[in-house]
Design a protein around this motif. Structure first.
Motif, PDB file in Angstrom:
ATOM      1  N   PHE A   1       0.829  -1.209   0.000  1.00 21.65           N
ATOM      2  CA  PHE A   1       0.000   0.000   0.000  1.00 21.65           C
ATOM      3  C   PHE A   1       0.862   1.257   0.000  1.00 21.65           C
ATOM      4  O   PHE A   1       0.551   2.237  -0.687  1.00 21.65           O
ATOM      5  CB  PHE A   1      -0.918   0.016   1.222  1.00 21.65           C
ATOM      6  N   ILE A   2       1.927   1.251   0.779  1.00 18.96           N
ATOM      7  CA  ILE A   2       2.826   2.411   0.831  1.00 18.96           C
ATOM      8  C   ILE A   2       3.395   2.701  -0.554  1.00 18.96           C
ATOM      9  O   ILE A   2       3.415   3.858  -1.011  1.00 18.96           O
ATOM     10  CB  ILE A   2       3.981   2.173   1.831  1.00 18.96           C
ATOM     11  N   LEU A   3       3.839   1.659  -1.240  1.00 17.07           N
ATOM     12  CA  LEU A   3       4.393   1.813  -2.587  1.00 17.07           C
ATOM     13  C   LEU A   3       3.332   2.330  -3.558  1.00 17.07           C
ATOM     14  O   LEU A   3       3.585   3.258  -4.336  1.00 17.07           O
ATOM     15  CB  LEU A   3       4.942   0.475  -3.079  1.00 17.07           C
ATOM     16  N   ILE A   4       2.138   1.737  -3.515  1.00 17.01           N
ATOM     17  CA  ILE A   4       1.041   2.155  -4.398  1.00 17.01           C
ATOM     18  C   ILE A   4       0.696   3.624  -4.162  1.00 17.01           C
ATOM     19  O   ILE A   4       0.486   4.395  -5.111  1.00 17.01           O
ATOM     20  CB  ILE A   4      -0.201   1.266  -4.169  1.00 17.01           C
ATOM     21  N   ASP A   5       0.639   4.022  -2.899  1.00 14.44           N
ATOM     22  CA  ASP A   5       0.303   5.415  -2.560  1.00 14.44           C
ATOM     23  C   ASP A   5       1.308   6.395  -3.152  1.00 14.44           C
ATOM     24  O   ASP A   5       0.928   7.412  -3.736  1.00 14.44           O
ATOM     25  CB  ASP A   5       0.255   5.594  -1.037  1.00 14.44           C
ATOM     26  N   PHE A   6       2.588   6.091  -2.995  1.00  8.39           N
ATOM     27  CA  PHE A   6       3.624   6.977  -3.520  1.00  8.39           C
ATOM     28  C   PHE A   6       3.527   7.092  -5.039  1.00  8.39           C
ATOM     29  O   PHE A   6       3.669   8.190  -5.600  1.00  8.39           O
ATOM     30  CB  PHE A   6       5.019   6.490  -3.111  1.00  8.39           C
ATOM     31  N   VAL A   7       3.277   5.964  -5.704  1.00 10.55           N
ATOM     32  CA  VAL A   7       3.154   5.984  -7.171  1.00 10.55           C
ATOM     33  C   VAL A   7       1.964   6.844  -7.591  1.00 10.55           C
ATOM     34  O   VAL A   7       2.062   7.681  -8.495  1.00 10.55           O
ATOM     35  CB  VAL A   7       2.997   4.544  -7.713  1.00 10.55           C
TER      36      VAL A   7
END
Length: 266
Positions: free
Chosen positions: A241-247
């Motif tokens: 989720f953290i990665l998806i949010d940043f993208v």
């Protein structure tokens, strides 16, 4: 830029009725959850109950909906606190944009990017303000009791992990904040490309559909502890989720700037 931000803060202050409304809703939700935990603990664990703590209230506010949530089931409670949360985020971002008045401001200052970043800053302030309001309400309702009731949270919220750490709760808030920011960026992109109302409906839909679908496709799942592997063995991966949010944040920002350059404010 600073003058624009000050102007937005003044405009935000004129919307104080909405802040007061949502503050009242948060207080009502927090009191409801506090009474629910207190009643449960007094009946089943009276010897170990020492009161409801700030972190208990925060966990309930961000508990969201279980994976098996069905709105038509008589046995499942509506996640009231989650609904307040999603309405606040979406509506306050909607209120920041002001159609014809914004057009006049852009023409007057002669800079689309300054106008956009003033909107981004004030939206970010709104986001921080919501989390701050939740913390303040929880602190006052629990009389600044920062204890954590593992028995209450694992029994009522039905968490898999009985050794929930304080750091997990902070990580939950971080993930929820980043996801709210990502959804807010999607809403702002849609405001620029379509209009404010369509953007509001789209972001509300992201939050609502996330209640019924436990998947990464509906990123609002990251705002609910009942969907996170920090609290449930079968939950979705926190790091993903953290990665998806940043993208999403980066891509939305780039696309918004690109679309803004093509937008005609005349």
């Amino acid at each position: 830029m600073l003058t624009l931000v000050k102007y937005e803060i003044v405009q935000m202050n004129r919307r104080k009725d909405k802040y007061i409304l949502f503050l009242i809703l948060i207080i009502m939700a927090a009191y409801y959850m506090k009474m629910k935990v207190t009643s449960y603990m007094m009946v089943f664990y009276p010897e170990s109950f020492k009161g409801v703590g700030v972190l208990d209230i925060i966990l309930y506010i961000f508990s969201g909906a279980s994976k098996s949530f069905l709105i038509f089931s008589k046995n499942v409670e509506l996640p009231i606190s989650y609904l307040i949360y999603l309405v606040y985020m979406s509506v306050m971002t909607y209120c920041i944009f002001d159609g014809k008045n914004d057009n006049n401001i852009v023409l007057k200052i002669g800079s689309k990017k300054k106008w956009l970043f003033s909107k981004l800053i004030i939206s970010f302030i709104n986001l921080v303000l919501y989390y701050f309001m939740v913390l303040v309400v929880a602190m006052f309702i629990t009389k600044f009791n920062f204890d954590y009731n593992e028995i209450a949270d694992t029994s009522i919220l039905k968490l898999d992990y009985y050794n929930t750490r304080y750091i997990d709760i902070y990580l939950l808030l971080l993930c929820s904040f980043l996801t709210s920011l990502a959804i807010m960026m999607i809403q702002i992109f849609l405001v620029i490309t379509v209009n404010e109302f369509v953007a509001l409906i789209a972001t509300l839909s992201i939050y609502v559909f996330s209640m019924f679908n436990c998947t990464y496709l509906f990123i609002a799942n990251a705002t609910m502890l009942t969907r996170s592997n920090l609290f449930l063995k079968s939950g979705l991966e926190f790091n993903s989720f953290i990665l998806i949010d940043f993208v999403i944040i980066v891509v939305s920002l780039v696309l918004t700037i690109m679309m803004l350059n093509k937008k005609d404010f005349l």
